[in-house]
Design an enzyme around this catalytic site. Structure first.
Site, PDB file in Angstrom:
ATOM      1  N   ASP A 136      33.453  47.520  79.004  1.00 38.97           N
ATOM      2  CA  ASP A 136      32.621  47.900  80.153  1.00 38.97           C
ATOM      3  C   ASP A 136      33.406  47.996  81.457  1.00 38.97           C
ATOM      4  O   ASP A 136      32.924  48.592  82.414  1.00 38.97           O
ATOM      5  CB  ASP A 136      31.482  46.888  80.328  1.00 38.97           C
ATOM      6  CG  ASP A 136      30.482  46.988  79.196  1.00 38.97           C
ATOM      7  OD1 ASP A 136      30.104  48.120  78.873  1.00 38.97           O
ATOM      8  OD2 ASP A 136      30.100  45.957  78.634  1.00 38.97           O
ATOM      9  N   HIS A 146      34.971  38.310  76.131  1.00 45.73           N
ATOM     10  CA  HIS A 146      34.339  38.849  74.926  1.00 45.73           C
ATOM     11  C   HIS A 146      34.266  37.759  73.888  1.00 45.73           C
ATOM     12  O   HIS A 146      35.183  36.945  73.783  1.00 45.73           O
ATOM     13  CB  HIS A 146      35.157  40.029  74.379  1.00 45.73           C
ATOM     14  CG  HIS A 146      34.364  40.912  73.481  1.00 45.73           C
ATOM     15  ND1 HIS A 146      34.152  40.609  72.164  1.00 45.73           N
ATOM     16  CD2 HIS A 146      33.709  42.066  73.728  1.00 45.73           C
ATOM     17  CE1 HIS A 146      33.399  41.553  71.630  1.00 45.73           C
ATOM     18  NE2 HIS A 146      33.107  42.452  72.553  1.00 45.73           N
ATOM     19  N   HIS A 157      25.639  42.148  77.635  1.00 47.16           N
ATOM     20  CA  HIS A 157      26.007  43.137  76.593  1.00 47.16           C
ATOM     21  C   HIS A 157      26.255  44.467  77.315  1.00 47.16           C
ATOM     22  O   HIS A 157      27.079  44.536  78.225  1.00 47.16           O
ATOM     23  CB  HIS A 157      24.871  43.149  75.561  1.00 47.16           C
ATOM     24  CG  HIS A 157      25.146  43.863  74.283  1.00 47.16           C
ATOM     25  ND1 HIS A 157      26.357  44.386  73.948  1.00 47.16           N
ATOM     26  CD2 HIS A 157      24.321  44.155  73.218  1.00 47.16           C
ATOM     27  CE1 HIS A 157      26.284  44.955  72.745  1.00 47.16           C
ATOM     28  NE2 HIS A 157      25.050  44.833  72.285  1.00 47.16           N
TER      29      HIS A 157
HETATM   30  N1  CMC Z   1      34.373  35.844  84.079  1.00 51.14           N
HETATM   31  C1  CMC Z   1      34.761  34.561  84.306  1.00 51.14           C
HETATM   32  N2  CMC Z   1      34.772  33.619  83.347  1.00 51.14           N
HETATM   33  C2  CMC Z   1      34.388  33.970  82.121  1.00 51.14           C
HETATM   34  C3  CMC Z   1      33.988  35.280  81.820  1.00 51.14           C
HETATM   35  C4  CMC Z   1      33.986  36.221  82.860  1.00 51.14           C
HETATM   36  N3  CMC Z   1      33.585  37.482  82.640  1.00 51.14           N
HETATM   37  N4  CMC Z   1      33.637  35.356  80.517  1.00 51.14           N
HETATM   38  C5  CMC Z   1      33.814  34.127  80.028  1.00 51.14           C
HETATM   39  N5  CMC Z   1      34.258  33.285  80.979  1.00 51.14           N
HETATM   40  C6  CMC Z   1      34.557  31.851  80.832  1.00 51.14           C
HETATM   41  C7  CMC Z   1      33.248  31.068  80.892  1.00 51.14           C
HETATM   42  O1  CMC Z   1      32.908  30.704  82.195  1.00 51.14           O
HETATM   43  C8  CMC Z   1      33.605  29.875  80.014  1.00 51.14           C
HETATM   44  O2  CMC Z   1      34.442  29.028  80.767  1.00 51.14           O
HETATM   45  P1  CMC Z   1      34.392  27.429  80.555  1.00 51.14           P
HETATM   46  O3  CMC Z   1      34.839  27.206  79.143  1.00 51.14           O
HETATM   47  O4  CMC Z   1      35.349  26.922  81.578  1.00 51.14           O
HETATM   48  O5  CMC Z   1      32.972  27.023  80.785  1.00 51.14           O
HETATM   49  C9  CMC Z   1      34.477  30.498  78.910  1.00 51.14           C
HETATM   50  O6  CMC Z   1      35.071  31.654  79.526  1.00 51.14           O
HETATM   51  C10 CMC Z   1      33.681  30.926  77.680  1.00 51.14           C
HETATM   52  O7  CMC Z   1      32.620  31.787  78.111  1.00 51.14           O
HETATM   53  P2  CMC Z   1      31.272  32.007  77.311  1.00 51.14           P
HETATM   54  O8  CMC Z   1      30.321  32.753  78.171  1.00 51.14           O
HETATM   55  O9  CMC Z   1      30.798  30.725  76.708  1.00 51.14           O
HETATM   56  O10 CMC Z   1      31.815  32.889  76.115  1.00 51.14           O
HETATM   57  P3  CMC Z   1      30.941  33.805  75.162  1.00 51.14           P
HETATM   58  O11 CMC Z   1      31.762  34.084  73.971  1.00 51.14           O
HETATM   59  O12 CMC Z   1      29.578  33.269  74.965  1.00 51.14           O
HETATM   60  O13 CMC Z   1      30.794  35.078  76.135  1.00 51.14           O
HETATM   61  C11 CMC Z   1      30.538  37.122  77.098  1.00 51.14           C
HETATM   62  C12 CMC Z   1      31.142  36.355  75.913  1.00 51.14           C
HETATM   63  C13 CMC Z   1      30.836  38.604  76.900  1.00 51.14           C
HETATM   64  C14 CMC Z   1      29.020  36.920  77.110  1.00 51.14           C
HETATM   65  C15 CMC Z   1      31.164  36.602  78.424  1.00 51.14           C
HETATM   66  O14 CMC Z   1      32.567  36.773  78.399  1.00 51.14           O
HETATM   67  C16 CMC Z   1      30.547  37.262  79.640  1.00 51.14           C
HETATM   68  O15 CMC Z   1      29.465  36.866  80.078  1.00 51.14           O
HETATM   69  N6  CMC Z   1      31.226  38.327  80.216  1.00 51.14           N
HETATM   70  C17 CMC Z   1      30.688  39.049  81.336  1.00 51.14           C
HETATM   71  C18 CMC Z   1      29.670  40.077  80.862  1.00 51.14           C
HETATM   72  C19 CMC Z   1      30.323  41.230  80.133  1.00 51.14           C
HETATM   73  O16 CMC Z   1      31.294  41.812  80.604  1.00 51.14           O
HETATM   74  N7  CMC Z   1      29.735  41.602  78.972  1.00 51.14           N
HETATM   75  C20 CMC Z   1      30.209  42.727  78.187  1.00 51.14           C
HETATM   76  C21 CMC Z   1      30.767  42.289  76.860  1.00 51.14           C
HETATM   77  S1  CMC Z   1      31.684  43.573  76.012  1.00 51.14           S
HETATM   78  C22 CMC Z   1      30.639  44.866  75.696  1.00 51.14           C
HETATM   79  C23 CMC Z   1      29.343  44.557  75.071  1.00 51.14           C
HETATM   80  O17 CMC Z   1      29.217  43.651  74.247  1.00 51.14           O
HETATM   81  O18 CMC Z   1      28.393  45.243  75.400  1.00 51.14           O
END
Ligand code: CMC
Length: 376
Positions: A313, A259, A220
């Site tokens: 971010d 996201h 987050h």
């Molecule tokens: N880099 C590489 N791959 C990614 C990323 C990333 N940052 N984010 C998602 N993916 C891939 C993930 O590996 C998965 O791939 P696969 O289907 O092949 O296994 C797919 O995309 C879906 O990812 P997920 O983690 O299941 O998706 P989610 O909706 O649960 O995650 C998230 C959303 C924000 C937690 C995730 O994108 C993430 O961990 N991002 C990095 C941390 C980040 O930048 N967070 C800030 C979010 S925005 C501001 C806020 O909320 O504070």
């Protein structure tokens, strides 16, 4: 009971009049006004008024809102005395979470949740949280604290308390744009947390304390610190591509990308990208911006088809660095702004409350024997 949705993905859990997100088109509006319009024309104080009242203020309403906020910059003396006692090694997000909780000790009616009292508490937290962060940072650096200056607006006052000198108009405006763009974002994890807590009719301090705890996580608000660490790890612009490809190959996440809601570029990232570029050029950090841009280009080529784009971010990290903020203050900056959103949601939840109490799908065994301890 409805269907189980891991991480509550796709579940609509509240109604709000505060922000609207179209994740496919990359749209964010506060009360119907596009975020780009607010970033260009508004101020943080006006944006918080908008979120709390669901309309823009008249000039006299804005003046009185700002006046009320400025009266809250100073800390109760007990809280101010507490700050120098905090270990200098404490992490600012843990410190902020603890002191927002402690603010309730100086409120003679901490549990009152009627609209006027809830707003008063929200104003207290919005006004005092920047003072807490700035004074803690000065204390841990061994510098004398700088008392707030009520003649200054929210952003100028914060930078003044942190650095001990009045910020330039350009820095103040850059910081204010960061505050505007981070203020609210639908039912994100920390906002949901705040609404869940207040739905028990607990109190505003408890709700916002819990929200700070949620925001800290690296998935987050903690991601902005993760982005900066990544930029520091990449020696030069030329190394960005290999770094990103290596991480993707190892199935590691690139901080500042992806996201739950956006499957297009986060509109806040668009605003902050322009700001980061300008500030990086002005402060001799062009390399940092170029590194970020190189990462974005590789990610675009490799994973944009999966809907993974820069989020808020990604460019806020470069922006905060250029403003001169230390790494561990990046997430607290997110918190200072999001207090506006959290408080608005808490007030909104209280106006039409129903206790949050979802179900859990039990997946364990049934009809198990109780085995006496000596026989286990
Ligand atoms: N880099 C590489 N791959 C990614 C990323 C990333 N940052 N984010 C998602 N993916 C891939 C993930 O590996 C998965 O791939 P696969 O289907 O092949 O296994 C797919 O995309 C879906 O990812 P997920 O983690 O299941 O998706 P989610 O909706 O649960 O995650 C998230 C959303 C924000 C937690 C995730 O994108 C993430 O961990 N991002 C990095 C941390 C980040 O930048 N967070 C800030 C979010 S925005 C501001 C806020 O909320 O504070």
């Amino acid at each position: 009971m409805g269907e189980f949705s891991k991480g509550l993905e796709g579940v609509i859990a509240a109604e709000t009049e505060m922000s609207f997100i179209d994740g496919q088109k990359g749209v964010l509006e506060y009360v119907g006004i596009p975020i780009g319009e607010l970033a260009t024309h508004s101020t943080f104080e006006e944006t918080v008024f908008l979120l709390w009242n669901r309309r823009l203020p008249t000039s006299s309403e804005l003046e009185s809102f700002k006046g009320e906020l400025r009266k809250r910059y100073a800390l109760p003396s007990g809280l101010a005395r507490r700050i120098p006692e905090i270990p200098t090694t404490a992490q600012p997000m843990h410190m902020l979470r603890t002191l927002i909780s402690e603010m309730s000790l100086y409120d003679t009616h901490p549990n009152d949740n009627d609209p006027e009292q809830a707003r008063r508490k929200a104003m207290n937290i919005l006004g005092q949280a920047p003072t807490i962060v700035a004074q803690f940072d000065r204390c841990r650096r061994g510098l004398p604290v700088v008392e707030p200056d009520p003649s200054l607006g929210f952003s100028a006052n914060f930078l003044y308390m942190l650095n001990g000198e009045k910020p330039t108009d350009a820095m103040t405006r850059a910081f204010d744009i960061c505050m505007i763009t981070h203020a609210d974002h639908g039912l994100n994890n920390s906002t949901f947390t705040a609404r869940v807590v207040i739905s028990t009719l607990s109190d505003v301090y408890s709700a916002l304390t819990a929200a700070v705890g949620s925001l800290r996580g690296p998935l987050h608000g903690g991601a902005n610190e993760g982005v900066m660490k990544m930029l520091n790890e990449i020696p030069s612009v030329a190394d960005a591509e290999a770094y990103v490809l290596g991480k993707l190959e190892r199935k590691e996440k690139i901080m500042g990308f992806g996201h739950r809601v956006y499957k297009a570029k986060d509109p806040r990232a668009k605003e902050l990208m322009a700001l980061a570029k300008q500030l990086a050029d002005d402060t001799g950090n062009t390399d940092l911006y170029e590194k970020s841009h190189a990462i974005e280009r590789v990610m675009e080529r490799e994973v944009a088809a999966k809907g993974i784009y820069p989020n808020v971010d990604f460019y806020s990290a470069t922006t905060y660095h250029c403003i001169g903020l230390k790494l561990d203050l990046f997430t607290p900056m997110f918190a200072l702004s999001r207090i506006g959103g959290w408080a608005g949601h808490v007030i909104e939840q209280l106006s039409d409350n129903r206790l949050f109490r979802p179900g859990a799908k039990y997946v364990g065994p049934h009809d198990q024997p109780y085995v006496p301890i000596a026989q286990r």
